[in-house]
Write a protein that holds these residues in place. Sequence first.
Motif, mmCIF file in Angstrom:
data_model
loop_
_atom_site.group_PDB
_atom_site.id
_atom_site.type_symbol
_atom_site.label_atom_id
_atom_site.label_comp_id
_atom_site.label_asym_id
_atom_site.label_seq_id
_atom_site.Cartn_x
_atom_site.Cartn_y
_atom_site.Cartn_z
ATOM 1 N N VAL B 351 47.874 43.857 49.158
ATOM 2 C CA VAL B 351 49.174 44.328 48.690
ATOM 3 C C VAL B 351 50.052 44.540 49.912
ATOM 4 O O VAL B 351 49.573 45.013 50.950
ATOM 5 C CB VAL B 351 49.011 45.645 47.890
ATOM 6 N N LEU B 352 51.314 44.165 49.807
ATOM 7 C CA LEU B 352 52.251 44.317 50.926
ATOM 8 C C LEU B 352 52.106 45.695 51.570
ATOM 9 O O LEU B 352 52.154 46.708 50.880
ATOM 10 C CB LEU B 352 53.686 44.161 50.427
ATOM 11 N N GLY B 353 51.911 45.707 52.871
ATOM 12 C CA GLY B 353 51.738 46.979 53.560
ATOM 13 C C GLY B 353 50.291 47.289 53.873
ATOM 14 O O GLY B 353 50.001 48.184 54.668
ATOM 15 N N ASP B 354 49.335 46.562 53.296
ATOM 16 C CA ASP B 354 47.908 46.773 53.620
ATOM 17 C C ASP B 354 47.616 46.268 55.031
ATOM 18 O O ASP B 354 48.149 45.242 55.456
ATOM 19 C CB ASP B 354 47.011 45.992 52.646
ATOM 20 N N ILE B 355 46.745 47.020 55.725
ATOM 21 C CA ILE B 355 46.321 46.597 57.059
ATOM 22 C C ILE B 355 45.296 45.464 56.912
ATOM 23 O O ILE B 355 44.350 45.564 56.121
ATOM 24 C CB ILE B 355 45.659 47.775 57.811
ATOM 25 N N VAL B 356 45.463 44.412 57.679
ATOM 26 C CA VAL B 356 44.527 43.289 57.636
ATOM 27 C C VAL B 356 43.233 43.678 58.341
ATOM 28 O O VAL B 356 43.254 44.155 59.477
ATOM 29 C CB VAL B 356 45.149 42.063 58.344
ATOM 30 N N ASP B 357 42.071 43.531 57.649
ATOM 31 C CA ASP B 357 40.819 43.899 58.321
ATOM 32 C C ASP B 357 39.788 42.775 58.331
ATOM 33 O O ASP B 357 38.690 42.950 58.843
ATOM 34 C CB ASP B 357 40.231 45.177 57.700
ATOM 35 N N THR B 358 40.103 41.639 57.761
ATOM 36 C CA THR B 358 39.180 40.509 57.872
ATOM 37 C C THR B 358 39.958 39.240 58.178
ATOM 38 O O THR B 358 41.112 39.109 57.780
ATOM 39 C CB THR B 358 38.417 40.243 56.547
ATOM 40 N N ILE B 359 39.333 38.355 58.893
ATOM 41 C CA ILE B 359 39.910 37.035 59.119
ATOM 42 C C ILE B 359 38.875 36.022 58.646
ATOM 43 O O ILE B 359 37.719 36.119 59.049
ATOM 44 C CB ILE B 359 40.220 36.793 60.611
ATOM 45 N N PRO B 360 39.188 35.074 57.811
ATOM 46 C CA PRO B 360 40.484 34.867 57.162
ATOM 47 C C PRO B 360 40.838 36.036 56.238
ATOM 48 O O PRO B 360 39.951 36.624 55.616
ATOM 49 C CB PRO B 360 40.274 33.595 56.333
ATOM 50 N N VAL B 361 42.127 36.340 56.166
ATOM 51 C CA VAL B 361 42.586 37.399 55.275
ATOM 52 C C VAL B 361 42.272 36.994 53.837
ATOM 53 O O VAL B 361 42.532 35.859 53.436
ATOM 54 C CB VAL B 361 44.115 37.577 55.410
ATOM 55 N N GLN B 362 41.643 37.917 53.106
ATOM 56 C CA GLN B 362 41.360 37.627 51.702
ATOM 57 C C GLN B 362 42.571 38.063 50.885
ATOM 58 O O GLN B 362 42.777 39.245 50.651
ATOM 59 C CB GLN B 362 40.097 38.372 51.254
ATOM 60 N N ILE B 363 43.376 37.080 50.504
ATOM 61 C CA ILE B 363 44.591 37.374 49.736
ATOM 62 C C ILE B 363 44.201 38.061 48.431
ATOM 63 O O ILE B 363 44.826 39.016 47.997
ATOM 64 C CB ILE B 363 45.363 36.074 49.435
ATOM 65 N N ASN B 364 43.158 37.543 47.796
ATOM 66 C CA ASN B 364 42.556 38.271 46.679
ATOM 67 C C ASN B 364 41.046 38.124 46.789
ATOM 68 O O ASN B 364 40.549 37.177 47.404
ATOM 69 C CB ASN B 364 43.076 37.782 45.321
ATOM 70 N N THR B 365 40.320 39.078 46.244
ATOM 71 C CA THR B 365 38.861 39.051 46.315
ATOM 72 C C THR B 365 38.326 39.163 44.905
ATOM 73 O O THR B 365 38.664 40.099 44.185
ATOM 74 C CB THR B 365 38.356 40.256 47.147
ATOM 75 N N LEU B 366 37.506 38.183 44.523
ATOM 76 C CA LEU B 366 36.869 38.271 43.210
ATOM 77 C C LEU B 366 35.603 39.097 43.389
ATOM 78 O O LEU B 366 34.738 38.745 44.179
ATOM 79 C CB LEU B 366 36.530 36.878 42.690
ATOM 80 N N LEU B 367 35.507 40.218 42.674
ATOM 81 C CA LEU B 367 34.368 41.112 42.857
ATOM 82 C C LEU B 367 33.188 40.661 42.017
ATOM 83 O O LEU B 367 33.370 40.105 40.931
ATOM 84 C CB LEU B 367 34.766 42.538 42.483
ATOM 85 N N GLY B 368 31.991 40.950 42.514
ATOM 86 C CA GLY B 368 30.795 40.601 41.753
ATOM 87 C C GLY B 368 29.674 40.173 42.669
ATOM 88 O O GLY B 368 29.902 39.835 43.827
#
Lengths: 229, 529
Positions: B351-368
């Motif tokens: 979400v806009l304003g989130d600090i990036v903590d992984t590269i590649p940045v996960q724009i969205n993450t499917l959980l499971g």
Amino acid sequence: MAKVYIYKSFERFWHWSQAALIFFLALTGFEIHDSFHLFGFEKAVAFHRTASYLLLALIAFSIFWHFTTGEWRQYIPTFSKLQAQIRYYTVGMFKSEPHPTIKSARKKLNPLQAVVYLGFKLVMAPMVILSGLLYMFYKSFDVNDMIIALNIPLEWIAVIHTLGAFLLMAFVIVHVYMTTTGHTLTTNIKAMITGWEELDDEPENGNENSKNTVSEGEVVETKKTKENE
Amino acid sequence: MNRVIVYVIVVTIIVLVSVNLLHKTEPLNLSQYKLKQEYATKDKPSVDHTQFEILNQDFKTPQDVTVACLECHNKRHEEVIHSSHWNWERVAYVEGKGISKIGKKNVLNNFCIGANTNEQSCAKCHIGFGMTSNSFDFTNAKNVDCMVCHDNSEEYIKGAAMAGYPDRSVNLSKVAQSVGSPSKINCGSCHFYSGGGNNVKHGDLEEALLACDRNTDVHMAQNGINLSCVDCHTADKHQMKGKLYSVSSTDVNRLNCEDCHSSRPHLDDMLNRHYDKIACQTCHIPTYAKENATKMAWRWSESGKLKDGKPYHEEDSLGNHTYLSIKGEFDWQKNVEPEYKWFNGNAQHYVLGDIVDTIPVQINTLLGSADDIHSKIYPVKVHRGDQIYDPETKLLIQPKLYSPEKGDSAFWVDFNWDLAAEAGMKRMNLPYSGKHEFIETEMYWPVNHMVSPKDQSLACADCHTRDNGRLASLTDFYMPGRDRNNWIDLLGNLLFWGSLVGVSIHGLARLINSFRKNEMEAEEINTDQ
Ligand code: HEM
């Protein structure tokens, strides 16, 4: 020597159909294991499952048979002549020593056989069958119903099943080979097919005139070596 | 006699079993057949809108049409202004963030990055009129665009960069008189072309679905059951059933195959068993982008190159842009095999304003994961790229891309990332350090459409195989045929070959032994004579 009816018809039916099923289960099972390709994975699974049901039914019958006929007693291990038997297979038979034990309808199995077959019945067969059933019904119940074996990782089940399968294979190889160590190469197998086998009389009788009952050429050979002792 | 009877019984049983095993006529799948019957008849509208006086007028503005609609459908606007199509966001409980609003207003993607500051252009796909900035009034029902979804004349199109207003050529009164239930092109006019062209984003939603055969999509095929989007994506009170995880985050109001097909759709029990762990889509959508290519990668870092001071483009042999000065470099692919992920219906988003903590940045993450009982394996399109990022603040940047004229800081006309970043972040009230880089990103798009005919679906051995199976990358569970315990295999092979070698040696020894004896005997016999 006398011709003795040693394997009854159910016993023979049970033995050969179990052999065929185990062979077929191994074939399809190791295809599932991706050891080779024969039927294709899908068919291998279907065949393996069908054959396993047949094996279960067969084993149910055979357990019933063993207990109703009292044949289960054949498998009670006797350790007294176990060592002698092992010595026979490793040393004795090369020196043409006689079998240390006598086969009869009441005592079909030598001590080594009794122990190994008991192992088959109590360890190897239950190992593949129980793990096979767990494998078959693994997490097959819906989230809302009871889930059996939820917390057993499938890998453990598979590992036990595969190990059991390998043990069975090793057993089959040795077992088939050992059938050739009778009076002649095929005496034992013939006995399991026809039910009849030429056996030494129960208390071994040294004066017995073996030639009377010998009909086939190959047998003559073995008898000769016996006479040479 | 007894024996004969036993043999006859045994032989009969064997024959019966083998006939059963070997002979199989395909039985009719009754539930499938019923479904086909159910959807074979299409509803006819119960009213004829050309007959209504109020629609026979020369509409001056599109809002006048909406007002006319609301004369009769006088509560519908309330439903619409609660929909995500209108609000561009949904309220959701997000793990770690609590109750939050997620949608196009605040999440980014790795295509055109984000709508903020670019509303004038992006609102072409908003069901409203006049969204030029983030000050759009989401409570004014007059601005609801009924026509974009309900026009059945194919007359209506939204203008390019007109903030959601229709193109000037549109005959509003003709459109107003030919409204009805949405057809494929109403949905497709936005959902097929998202990302700036046909099939750019989804890969499984594109204009080929307007007229395709069963090989492309069994549901929408003209030579098949010919469903339209809304046959499945029903909309009680204008709330569409179904959602896409590029912008959605929770496992509610989903549209699932089993809604029609039940959770035991196959005649084969073995296949039905897979339902618990494998989504239908996994086997039944072996490839996506079957007709036209889809974008697989988008590198913004390459953008901004000019020829003679002018932006330019390059194309591949199929006519897809491989380079655009305003957007960067792209990879396209057709007939793509999906990647596969465990997914439980919940997703997280940058979400806009989130600090990036992984590269590649996960724009969205499917959980499971494999050991989560609510997870299943789904086919996913993974879109990879790089995009603008502030290395000091560790924020992804919302750049200002679109402006109708030069000198407004918009990258697409001024080609200056610095100005674009500054203008965009300022509008979002987020800091910009003045430094920018391009950072790698990944975005996950579950694949749901372009279901293939059943003879093309994946077969057992596509996954249950030692090497290079479809699920080779999902290693957190044991799969028969693919996995094995190497120690057990080693032990087993030792046992197997050991026994074989053992009995061979024993047999050989016996053979040699008996030869020797025969010789000795022969000698004895010789000497006897
Ligand atoms: C009643 C007896 C048995 C049952 C219920 C049974 C069941 C199963 C099941 C359910 C599987 C997993 C594949 C599938 O889902 O179909 C399997 C795999 C296998 N079975 Fe059996 N089976 C039995 C007997 C045997 C026997 C006698 C052998 C070999 C001598 C054997 C060898 C194998 C092998 C090697 C695998 C592959 C294991 C792996 O790679 O994970 N099974 N069996």
